[in-house]
Design a protein around this motif. Structure first.
Motif, PDB file in Angstrom:
ATOM      1  N   ASP A  71     -33.802  -9.386 -18.463  1.00 16.86           N
ATOM      2  CA  ASP A  71     -33.024  -8.255 -18.967  1.00 16.86           C
ATOM      3  C   ASP A  71     -33.397  -7.935 -20.409  1.00 16.86           C
ATOM      4  N   ASN A  72     -34.585  -7.366 -20.574  1.00 15.45           N
ATOM      5  CA  ASN A  72     -34.988  -6.859 -21.885  1.00 15.45           C
ATOM      6  C   ASN A  72     -35.836  -5.611 -21.656  1.00 15.45           C
ATOM      7  N   GLY A  73     -35.885  -4.751 -22.643  1.00 13.03           N
ATOM      8  CA  GLY A  73     -36.534  -3.449 -22.504  1.00 13.03           C
ATOM      9  C   GLY A  73     -37.976  -3.511 -22.039  1.00 13.03           C
TER      10      GLY A  73
ATOM     11  N   ILE B 268     -38.090  -4.649 -18.326  1.00 18.38           N
ATOM     12  CA  ILE B 268     -37.560  -3.612 -17.438  1.00 18.38           C
ATOM     13  C   ILE B 268     -38.576  -2.488 -17.272  1.00 18.38           C
ATOM     14  N   ALA B 269     -39.284  -2.128 -18.336  1.00 16.50           N
ATOM     15  CA  ALA B 269     -40.337  -1.108 -18.231  1.00 16.50           C
ATOM     16  C   ALA B 269     -41.448  -1.585 -17.292  1.00 16.50           C
ATOM     17  N   LYS B 270     -41.829  -2.864 -17.395  1.00 15.22           N
ATOM     18  CA  LYS B 270     -42.868  -3.409 -16.514  1.00 15.22           C
ATOM     19  C   LYS B 270     -42.392  -3.442 -15.064  1.00 15.22           C
ATOM     20  N   ILE B 271     -41.120  -3.772 -14.853  1.00 16.06           N
ATOM     21  CA  ILE B 271     -40.568  -3.774 -13.495  1.00 16.06           C
ATOM     22  C   ILE B 271     -40.600  -2.363 -12.929  1.00 16.06           C
ATOM     23  N   SER B 272     -40.246  -1.384 -13.738  1.00 18.09           N
ATOM     24  CA  SER B 272     -40.272   0.009 -13.295  1.00 18.09           C
ATOM     25  C   SER B 272     -41.670   0.405 -12.838  1.00 18.09           C
TER      26      SER B 272
ATOM     27  N   ASP C 185     -20.953  -6.790 -14.810  1.00 21.55           N
ATOM     28  CA  ASP C 185     -20.679  -7.990 -15.601  1.00 21.55           C
ATOM     29  C   ASP C 185     -21.783  -8.049 -16.659  1.00 21.55           C
ATOM     30  N   PRO C 186     -21.530  -7.534 -17.870  1.00 17.43           N
ATOM     31  CA  PRO C 186     -22.584  -7.446 -18.886  1.00 17.43           C
ATOM     32  C   PRO C 186     -23.284  -8.765 -19.191  1.00 17.43           C
ATOM     33  N   GLY C 187     -22.607  -9.882 -18.978  1.00 15.14           N
ATOM     34  CA  GLY C 187     -23.213 -11.186 -19.235  1.00 15.14           C
ATOM     35  C   GLY C 187     -24.092 -11.668 -18.094  1.00 15.14           C
ATOM     36  N   SER C 188     -24.060 -10.957 -16.987  1.00 22.31           N
ATOM     37  CA  SER C 188     -24.828 -11.377 -15.818  1.00 22.31           C
ATOM     38  C   SER C 188     -25.314 -10.162 -15.026  1.00 22.31           C
ATOM     39  N   PRO C 189     -26.263  -9.397 -15.592  1.00 20.43           N
ATOM     40  CA  PRO C 189     -26.750  -8.203 -14.890  1.00 20.43           C
ATOM     41  C   PRO C 189     -27.491  -8.587 -13.605  1.00 20.43           C
ATOM     42  N   VAL C 190     -27.462  -7.682 -12.635  1.00 21.84           N
ATOM     43  CA  VAL C 190     -28.190  -7.891 -11.383  1.00 21.84           C
ATOM     44  C   VAL C 190     -29.073  -6.687 -11.117  1.00 21.84           C
ATOM     45  N   ILE C 191     -30.187  -6.958 -10.460  1.00 20.34           N
ATOM     46  CA  ILE C 191     -31.106  -5.892 -10.071  1.00 20.34           C
ATOM     47  C   ILE C 191     -30.940  -5.656  -8.577  1.00 20.34           C
ATOM     48  N   LYS C 192     -31.039  -4.408  -8.166  1.00 18.75           N
ATOM     49  CA  LYS C 192     -30.916  -4.061  -6.750  1.00 18.75           C
ATOM     50  C   LYS C 192     -32.217  -3.402  -6.319  1.00 18.75           C
ATOM     51  N   ILE C 193     -32.816  -3.950  -5.260  1.00 23.83           N
ATOM     52  CA  ILE C 193     -34.113  -3.499  -4.762  1.00 23.83           C
ATOM     53  C   ILE C 193     -33.985  -3.103  -3.297  1.00 23.83           C
ATOM     54  N   LYS C 194     -34.554  -1.963  -2.953  1.00 25.70           N
ATOM     55  CA  LYS C 194     -34.604  -1.540  -1.551  1.00 25.70           C
ATOM     56  C   LYS C 194     -35.735  -2.301  -0.871  1.00 25.70           C
ATOM     57  N   THR C 195     -35.404  -3.006   0.220  1.00 29.02           N
ATOM     58  CA  THR C 195     -36.382  -3.803   0.959  1.00 29.02           C
ATOM     59  C   THR C 195     -36.378  -3.348   2.425  1.00 29.02           C
ATOM     60  N   PRO C 196     -37.314  -3.843   3.212  1.00 32.70           N
ATOM     61  CA  PRO C 196     -37.319  -3.486   4.635  1.00 32.70           C
ATOM     62  C   PRO C 196     -36.054  -3.921   5.385  1.00 32.70           C
ATOM     63  N   VAL C 197     -35.305  -4.878   4.836  1.00 28.50           N
ATOM     64  CA  VAL C 197     -34.090  -5.354   5.504  1.00 28.50           C
ATOM     65  C   VAL C 197     -32.815  -4.830   4.830  1.00 28.50           C
TER      66      VAL C 197
END
Length: 87
Positions: A17-19, A22-26, A40-52
């Protein structure tokens, strides 16, 4: 019977969780919308669309690009037991 995973080189990036990361992930996920939930600002989560369906990952988890460009999330401990860097 026992089976061995075939040797396959994959692309992956760790969710941090740093700029800069996040740019590289994008860039890594391409045309998919980048969704990070800060409910929950202390515990961010990423959501990814997958085949499942939509998968949710925590900081430290890896986003894996499959052989056909599909995306998956993998917990850090499982990733490190399964994969090693290619030299």
């Amino acid at each position: 019977m026992e089976y061995r995973k075939k040797t396959t080189v994959i692309e992956a990036i760790e969710f941090q969780d740093n700029g800069e990361r996040i740019a590289k992930i994008s860039d890594f996920i391409g045309d998919q919308d980048l969704r990070i939930d800060y409910a929950d600002p202390g515990s961010p989560v990423i959501k990814i669309k997958t085949p499942v369906g939509i998968m949710t990952g925590n900081v430290g988890d890896y986003i894996i690009k499959g052989m056909n460009g599909e995306l998956y999330l993998c917990k850090k401990d499982i990733f490190e037991k399964t994969y090693e860097p290619v030299k």
